[in-house]
Scaffold this motif. Structure first.
Motif, mmCIF file in Angstrom:
data_model
loop_
_atom_site.group_PDB
_atom_site.id
_atom_site.type_symbol
_atom_site.label_atom_id
_atom_site.label_comp_id
_atom_site.label_asym_id
_atom_site.label_seq_id
_atom_site.Cartn_x
_atom_site.Cartn_y
_atom_site.Cartn_z
ATOM 1 N N ALA A 289 -54.138 -23.489 -13.942
ATOM 2 C CA ALA A 289 -54.103 -22.890 -15.277
ATOM 3 C C ALA A 289 -55.483 -22.444 -15.735
ATOM 4 O O ALA A 289 -55.598 -21.640 -16.662
ATOM 5 C CB ALA A 289 -53.518 -23.879 -16.284
ATOM 6 N N TYR A 329 -57.662 -15.386 -19.971
ATOM 7 C CA TYR A 329 -57.588 -15.699 -21.394
ATOM 8 C C TYR A 329 -58.575 -14.812 -22.154
ATOM 9 O O TYR A 329 -59.791 -14.999 -22.038
ATOM 10 C CB TYR A 329 -57.907 -17.176 -21.633
ATOM 11 C CG TYR A 329 -56.991 -18.105 -20.875
ATOM 12 C CD1 TYR A 329 -55.708 -18.375 -21.335
ATOM 13 C CD2 TYR A 329 -57.403 -18.695 -19.681
ATOM 14 C CE1 TYR A 329 -54.856 -19.217 -20.622
ATOM 15 C CE2 TYR A 329 -56.558 -19.547 -18.973
ATOM 16 C CZ TYR A 329 -55.290 -19.804 -19.437
ATOM 17 O OH TYR A 329 -54.453 -20.636 -18.742
ATOM 18 N N THR A 412 -51.508 -14.670 -23.366
ATOM 19 C CA THR A 412 -52.581 -15.248 -22.557
ATOM 20 C C THR A 412 -53.941 -15.148 -23.249
ATOM 21 O O THR A 412 -54.977 -15.250 -22.598
ATOM 22 C CB THR A 412 -52.657 -14.563 -21.179
ATOM 23 O OG1 THR A 412 -52.897 -13.156 -21.363
ATOM 24 C CG2 THR A 412 -51.376 -14.768 -20.396
ATOM 25 N N TYR A 416 -54.694 -23.192 -23.632
ATOM 26 C CA TYR A 416 -54.149 -24.402 -24.257
ATOM 27 C C TYR A 416 -53.974 -24.230 -25.773
ATOM 28 O O TYR A 416 -54.224 -25.147 -26.549
ATOM 29 C CB TYR A 416 -55.034 -25.618 -23.978
ATOM 30 C CG TYR A 416 -55.195 -25.906 -22.511
ATOM 31 C CD1 TYR A 416 -54.147 -25.709 -21.610
ATOM 32 C CD2 TYR A 416 -56.411 -26.372 -22.009
ATOM 33 C CE1 TYR A 416 -54.301 -25.969 -20.262
ATOM 34 C CE2 TYR A 416 -56.566 -26.643 -20.651
ATOM 35 C CZ TYR A 416 -55.517 -26.429 -19.786
ATOM 36 O OH TYR A 416 -55.658 -26.684 -18.440
ATOM 37 N N ALA A 420 -45.096 -25.337 -27.936
ATOM 38 C CA ALA A 420 -44.424 -25.532 -26.650
ATOM 39 C C ALA A 420 -43.874 -24.216 -26.099
ATOM 40 O O ALA A 420 -43.882 -23.996 -24.882
ATOM 41 C CB ALA A 420 -43.306 -26.559 -26.791
ATOM 42 N N THR A 422 -45.122 -21.210 -26.539
ATOM 43 C CA THR A 422 -46.256 -20.468 -25.970
ATOM 44 C C THR A 422 -46.621 -21.043 -24.613
ATOM 45 O O THR A 422 -46.850 -20.305 -23.644
ATOM 46 C CB THR A 422 -47.472 -20.536 -26.904
ATOM 47 O OG1 THR A 422 -47.145 -19.928 -28.149
ATOM 48 C CG2 THR A 422 -48.673 -19.835 -26.287
ATOM 49 N N ARG A 423 -46.660 -22.368 -24.540
ATOM 50 C CA ARG A 423 -47.073 -23.017 -23.295
ATOM 51 C C ARG A 423 -46.107 -22.701 -22.153
ATOM 52 O O ARG A 423 -46.522 -22.384 -21.044
ATOM 53 C CB ARG A 423 -47.159 -24.531 -23.517
ATOM 54 C CG ARG A 423 -47.559 -25.336 -22.275
ATOM 55 C CD ARG A 423 -48.989 -25.043 -21.834
ATOM 56 N NE ARG A 423 -49.944 -25.497 -22.796
ATOM 57 C CZ ARG A 423 -50.464 -26.725 -22.840
ATOM 58 N NH1 ARG A 423 -50.090 -27.627 -21.963
ATOM 59 N NH2 ARG A 423 -51.372 -27.039 -23.734
ATOM 60 N N GLN A 426 -46.627 -19.155 -21.004
ATOM 61 C CA GLN A 426 -47.847 -19.041 -20.195
ATOM 62 C C GLN A 426 -47.596 -19.549 -18.779
ATOM 63 O O GLN A 426 -48.017 -18.927 -17.793
ATOM 64 C CB GLN A 426 -48.988 -19.832 -20.834
ATOM 65 C CG GLN A 426 -49.596 -19.202 -22.064
ATOM 66 C CD GLN A 426 -50.784 -19.993 -22.590
ATOM 67 O OE1 GLN A 426 -50.938 -21.183 -22.302
ATOM 68 N NE2 GLN A 426 -51.644 -19.352 -23.358
ATOM 69 N N GLU A 427 -46.902 -20.672 -18.682
ATOM 70 C CA GLU A 427 -46.669 -21.269 -17.373
ATOM 71 C C GLU A 427 -45.674 -20.462 -16.556
ATOM 72 O O GLU A 427 -45.720 -20.460 -15.322
ATOM 73 C CB GLU A 427 -46.231 -22.722 -17.548
ATOM 74 C CG GLU A 427 -47.352 -23.553 -18.178
ATOM 75 C CD GLU A 427 -47.043 -25.031 -18.321
ATOM 76 O OE1 GLU A 427 -45.937 -25.469 -17.897
ATOM 77 O OE2 GLU A 427 -47.905 -25.765 -18.838
ATOM 78 N N HIS A 454 -48.840 -27.297 -14.340
ATOM 79 C CA HIS A 454 -48.731 -26.065 -15.125
ATOM 80 C C HIS A 454 -48.097 -24.916 -14.338
ATOM 81 O O HIS A 454 -47.435 -24.052 -14.913
ATOM 82 C CB HIS A 454 -50.115 -25.615 -15.610
ATOM 83 C CG HIS A 454 -50.910 -26.683 -16.284
ATOM 84 N ND1 HIS A 454 -50.467 -27.328 -17.408
ATOM 85 C CD2 HIS A 454 -52.123 -27.220 -16.005
ATOM 86 C CE1 HIS A 454 -51.371 -28.214 -17.794
ATOM 87 N NE2 HIS A 454 -52.382 -28.173 -16.953
ATOM 88 N N ASP A 498 -46.888 -31.888 -19.231
ATOM 89 C CA ASP A 498 -46.072 -30.957 -20.018
ATOM 90 C C ASP A 498 -44.589 -31.280 -19.893
ATOM 91 O O ASP A 498 -44.075 -31.448 -18.779
ATOM 92 C CB ASP A 498 -46.307 -29.519 -19.550
ATOM 93 C CG ASP A 498 -47.681 -29.017 -19.944
ATOM 94 O OD1 ASP A 498 -48.246 -29.547 -20.909
ATOM 95 O OD2 ASP A 498 -48.184 -28.087 -19.281
#
Length: 899
Positions: A289, A329, A412, A416, A420, A422-423, A426-427, A454, A498
């Motif tokens: 990540a 990012y 992106t 971090y 949740a 968004t996470r 991203q993953e 991740h 996660d």
């Protein structure tokens, strides 16, 4: 509106006639003479000419391509609109591209939509994605073709016959300058070309000689630009750069650095070629990540990212075929500022991609790669950037593309950040998008290495593709893929894994689930410890462990903790038989070793010592180093650290508007004679940065002892949502305003690789006191070892297997307590005891020469016993021999035990 500076009068509503445009657009011979910076400087003249032509023709791009001496290739010699760093590096054969077509046929070529022309060729490094139309004319002097002059526009444009004729006339007037440039062979500035070549490969960041070239050009700007060579070179006009290089006699050093880079890139007798040849056609795909490669590429937050950066650098040095896959990012993690109360404030800044060594990743079709991931709520798109890291490539996916919804364009932007949803998105981009990007580029990985959970979705996409390629079911494909998967867990803290609710999993994995023929419960079961518990959330670490044949922790103690954490995945098996091993982390030696120490090792360990830094015998030579030489080198690094800390402390205070007397005091804080203890890491509460503060009176007497003073330098960030962590940070920062500690405690804001580098190279002692056993590895102390600093640490992570009683100092004996308060109180007492009874007395015990012989003896022992074990070359070799080669089917023998 008439072009600026023509001096033409025009009645309102009157259209320019062809004759007026002729006067306006065609360059006059006297103008060329005026544009020339000086006689014999055709490079400057060309740059000035293309700038004027772009203005007169109202085009966004004007470029001059010159024939190389072989007359078979064109090279970009000057441009406005394309990337300046391409000058001297963008080359094409005359049978390639539209500019080549002009040279090949020696006639003008005008195209309204260049990208649809059959001769169009995309050059990924040029930055020409935005330009549509193309007009090119040959540059001919005295009947001989010299090159091609090109203009391009953003909007599609039909160039009329008169415009083609005018550009041809301009080319005729420019051609003598071009001819001079080719005759003198100076259309490329050698220093500029070679420096740009160095800047575009992050190899320079771990080669001290190459990095010093950029620093020497302008040390002040180099520091203020965060050691970013791309930004630095962009500020240097060609003439100034050539002048500065001549003034500092840099040309031979530049040439030497470039030769060494080419030798490095072309070497074919590496450790990897001997031990990992099976990976050459099918490399390792290393998913993470974050990647901490250098402070100028801010796509990392801390230890996990720096570990990933060191991993890919060592893979490059060893010649291991490996590609990295991460996320780009746009705003990085965050910039940290403390207010007057010491409370952390977060600031997010947009990163300018033109100031980074990025280029668009190109697919098998010759076009920039864009991947698409389907979800129940619409598709997510991502473009892919390529970063050259020595011999390896790092690919970073970026969701900031027009095809995405506004929220997804920001997906992106921050590391971090968000909730949740968004996470998981991203993953999804990292795992599924990353694997699809590899396929688009024609990269077929032989091994998938997941650095933390991740990127776990990558395995699902790999299984899906295997099902399609081989025409098999999920149950058949999954074990075939799992044999090729290596999973590394870094987190002994339950909250660090996660977890996602079933509705988020279905929204984002639903289309992929259906394509694999799985039910919702079957998919959820892959991420649950208890597959029958429908209330359990989906854990990415569980997914990684279930779908990998090889899983490891990052230290011996962390392996024990991990096996205990995940016994639920192996019902009926004793804890010791849970299939999680360990490969202890290491650090990339050239990245973290100070140049002064590097030179010392060159003198005493042998000039090629760093190519064998994972071998214990190499480090034996440290015992022959004169005590005075080693101590003097350390004091020089310590002086650099104190200067850095003072400068940053003053800058921080200026931003807060502190009074002049405060600035003056901060400019003189810290003493070179005092024992200097450093602490720099993430301000999570379990790392207990404030453990030293539990007895303020004892601490005050320690730091204010006139005969044996102690001083502390701190740095680190708390997660934006971690209020307890911020309060710990505030406690430390407030000591800078306490009269008892004002000159002995300094907190350096905005912890990054640059701050960490200064700290680990200059401190006397590295303090590490996490709550055992919650530190997975803790590589910062390993960086200190290389530079001669000593560790004072709880016996946790790597230190639990490294400490031998004489190569540093231990806090306690490894005891823990079920009551956290008792545990912390006991460790605080042990910390104070170690300082009072061991660390401080040994540091201040001097002989008649003023040398702390006992301390230096311990410095040598720590370097000799730990330098070879805890470096990234050893780590990557372990991964290669114990994970990568077996996963790729490259072992020559592997006898299993009897039934």
């Amino acid at each position: 509106m008439e072009p600026e500076g023509l001096g033409l009068e025009e009645n309102e509503g009157e259209v320019l006639t062809a004759h007026a445009r002729d006067v306006a657009h065609v360059l006059q011979l006297e103008e060329i003479a005026n544009l020339a910076a000086a006689e014999g400087q055709p490079a400057e003249t060309l740059m000035n000419v293309v700038a004027l032509i772009a203005k007169r023709f109202e085009t966004e791009v004007c470029s001059a391509y010159l024939l190389e001496p072989d007359r078979a290739n064109l090279v970009l010699a000057a441009t406005v609109g394309l990337r300046r760093e391409c000058i001297g590096n963008l080359r094409m054969a005359i049978h390639e591209g539209l500019a080549g077509l002009v040279a090949e046929q020696v006639r003008p070529v005008a195209v309204e939509q260049a990208q649809s022309h059959p001769r169009f060729k995309y050059f990924r490094e040029a930055g020409e994605d935005a330009y549509q139309s193309f007009l090119g004319v040959p540059l001919i002097d005295r009947g001989v073709l010299q090159g091609v002059l090109v203009v391009q526009t953003v909007e599609p444009r039909i160039f009329g016959e008169d415009e083609v004729q005018m550009l041809a006339q301009a080319a005729a007037q420019v051609a003598p300058v071009v001819s001079e440039a080719r005759t003198l062979d100076r259309f490329i500035a050698p220093a500029q070309e070679r420096l740009w070549a160095l800047a575009r490969n992050l190899w320079w960041s771990w080669d001290h000689d190459a990095a010093s070239l950029f620093r020497d050009l302008d040390p002040v700007r180099w520091r203020r630009l965060n050691q970013n060579p791309v930004s630095l070179l962009a500020e240097f006009p060609l003439a100034k750069l050539e002048s500065r290089a001549a003034e500092l006699v840099l040309h031979s050093r530049i040439n030497y650095a470039c030769r060494r880079l080419q030798e490095y890139l072309q070497a074919d007798r590496t450790w990897g070629t001997r031990h990992a040849g099976v990976l050459r056609p099918s490399p390792v795909a290393y998913f993470s990540a974050e990647f901490g490669l250098h402070e100028s590429l801010p796509v990392y937050s801390g230890g996990l990212g720096v570990l990933a950066g060191d991993h890919i650098k060592s893979a490059s040095d060893l010649g291991i075929p490996l590609v990295g896959i991460g996320l780009f990012y746009g705003q990085g993690y965050f910039r940290q500022r403390l207010d007057r109360s010491g409370w952390q404030q977060e600031e997010y800044l947009e990163t300018d991609v033109t100031q980074l060594p990025l280029e668009a990743a190109i697919g098998k079709n010759g076009r920039p790669v864009v991947v698409k991931i389907e979800t129940r709520s619409g598709s997510i798109h991502a473009k892919v950037w390529r970063v050259a890291v020595g011999r390896c490539d790092l690919f970073l996916l970026d969701s900031d593309v027009e095809a995405n919804a506004p929220d997804d364009r920001e997906l992106t932007s921050r590391l971090y950040g968000g909730n949740a949803r968004t996470r998981i998105r991203q993953e999804l981009v990292l795992g599924v998008g990353g694997f699809r990007a590899l396929k688009a580029m024609g990269i077929v990985p032989g091994v998938l290495h997941l650095n933390e959970g991740h990127s776990g979705f990558a395995v699902l996409e790999a299984i899906h593709m295997r099902m399609e390629e081989e025409g098999v079911t999920f149950d058949v494909a999954a074990p075939r893929v799992s044999r090729e998967v290596v999973f590394t867990t870094h987190t002994p803290v339950p909250a660090g894994h996660d977890r996602f609710h079933a509705d988020l999993i279905e929204e984002h994995l639903g289309p992929l689930r259906e394509a694999m023929g799985l039910s919702q419960e079957s998919l959820m079961g892959l991420g649950r410890e208890d597959t029958n518990n429908q209330h359990e959330t989906f854990c990415m670490t569980v997914l990684g462990l279930r779908l990998s044949r090889r899983a490891n922790a990052v230290s011996a103690l962390h392996g024990e903790v991990s096996r205990a954490m995940w016994t639920g995945l192996c019902p009926g098996k004793p804890e010791d038989e849970v299939p999680i091993g360990h490969i202890t982390n290491g650090v990339h030696v050239p990245s973290w070793l100070a140049p002064q120490m590097f030179r010392l090792y060159d003198r005493h360990l042998g000039t090629n010592w760093h190519q064998h830094s994972s071998e214990a015998r190499i480090w034996e030579g440290i015992e022959s180093v004169d005590d005075g030489e080693l101590w003097e080198t350390h004091l020089s690094l310590k002086s650099q650290l104190l200067e850095f800390v003072r400068r940053r402390a003053v800058e921080q205070a200026e931003r807060r508007g502190e009074p002049r007397e405060v600035l003056q005091r901060l400019g003189k804080v810290l003493s070179p004679d005092a024992l200097t203890i450093g602490f720099a890491r993430r301000f999570a509460t379990y790392k207990r940065a404030n453990l030293i503060l539990t007895d303020i009176e004892s601490l005050a007497s320690m730091v204010n002892d006139p005969k044996r003073p102690v001083q502390f330098v701190f740095a680190g960030k708390a997660h934006p949502n971690d209020e307890p962590g911020k309060r710990v940070l505030q406690q430390i920062a407030e000591l800078m305003r306490n009269p008892q500690f004002a000159d002995k405690f300094v907190f350096v804001e905005d912890y990054d690789i640059n701050v960490g580098r200064h700290f680990v190279q200059g401190v006397d002692v590295w303090l590490n006191n996490p709550r055992r056993p919650q530190e997975a590895s803790g590589t910062s102390g390993q960086k200190v070892v290389l530079n001669g600093g000593l560790n004072l640490s709880v016996l946790d992570g790597w230190w639990a297997e490294a400490y031998d009683g004489m190569n540093g100092f231990a806090i306690g004996t490894g005891r823990t307590h079920s009551n956290m308060n008792v545990h912390d109180t006991r460790d605080a007492e042990d910390l104070r005891r170690a300082l009072r009874e061991e660390v401080i007395p040994l540091y201040y015990q001097r002989d008649r020469d003023g040398l702390p012989r006992g301390w230096i003896k311990r410095m040598k022992r720590t370097i000799r016993t730990l330098g070879w074990r805890f470096n990234a070359d050893r780590m990557v070799m372990d991964y290669t021999l114990k994970c990568y080669v077996p996963a790729a089917g490259g072992t020559s023998s592997d006898m299993r035990s009897a039934w």
